[in-house]
Motif scaffolding. Structure first.
Motif, PDB file in Angstrom:
ATOM      1  N   UNK A  72       0.835  -1.029  -0.005  1.00  0.00           N
ATOM      2  CA  UNK A  72      -0.006  -0.079   0.128  1.00  0.00           C
ATOM      3  C   UNK A  72       0.739   1.224   0.069  1.00  0.00           C
ATOM      4  N   UNK A  73       0.208   2.099  -0.838  1.00  0.00           N
ATOM      5  CA  UNK A  73       0.959   3.473  -0.825  1.00  0.00           C
ATOM      6  C   UNK A  73       0.347   4.457   0.350  1.00  0.00           C
ATOM      7  N   UNK A  74       1.294   5.171   1.081  1.00  0.00           N
ATOM      8  CA  UNK A  74       0.352   6.019   2.086  1.00  0.00           C
ATOM      9  C   UNK A  74       0.969   7.333   1.754  1.00  0.00           C
ATOM     10  N   UNK A  75       0.239   8.303   2.060  1.00  0.00           N
ATOM     11  CA  UNK A  75       0.821   9.808   1.918  1.00  0.00           C
ATOM     12  C   UNK A  75       0.322  10.613   3.266  1.00  0.00           C
ATOM     13  N   UNK A  76       1.384  11.177   4.106  1.00  0.00           N
ATOM     14  CA  UNK A  76       1.028  11.718   5.263  1.00  0.00           C
ATOM     15  C   UNK A  76       1.187  13.324   5.137  1.00  0.00           C
TER      16      UNK A  76
END
Length: 114
Positions: A94-98
């Motif tokens: 999974x790609x995650x952006x914070x």
């Protein structure tokens, strides 16, 4: 608002390579920290690698020396180059952006056969 779309997963033999891509929409992409997580069946989701807006990277111990995370802000894309893959790397990635909030993609399956 950020939308993330992963691609590049698939089936590969142990020792092989894959490159995952995370394409993002949204203006905050270039200033957000982007991470790759993975989740294997029956296990918790865990951090694989991350890259800050300034290009500082970090990796899980289990992938150091084998995986490389990079970003192309002009293309709003983050990559995860995975080499020397092992069966234990099998998971949904999974790609995650914070950026204040957490944003997630839908995931891409990586299967490494022995």
């Amino acid at each position: 608002q950020v939308q993330l779309v992963e691609s590049g997963g698939g089936l590969v033999q142990a020792g092989g390579s894959l490159r995952l891509s995370c394409a993002a929409s949204g203006r905050i992409f270039s200033i957000a920290t982007i991470n790759w997580y993975r989740q294997a069946p029956g296990k918790q989701r865990g951090l694989v690698a991350g890259i800050t807006s300034g290009g500082i990277t970090n990796y899980a111990e289990s992938v150091k020396g084998r995986f490389t995370i990079s970003r192309d802000n002009a293309k709003n894309t983050v990559y995860l180059q995975m080499n020397s893959l092992k069966p234990e790397d099998t998971a949904v990635y999974y790609c995650n952006a914070k950026y204040g909030l957490d944003y997630w993609g839908q995931g891409t399956q990586v299967t490494v056969s022995s």
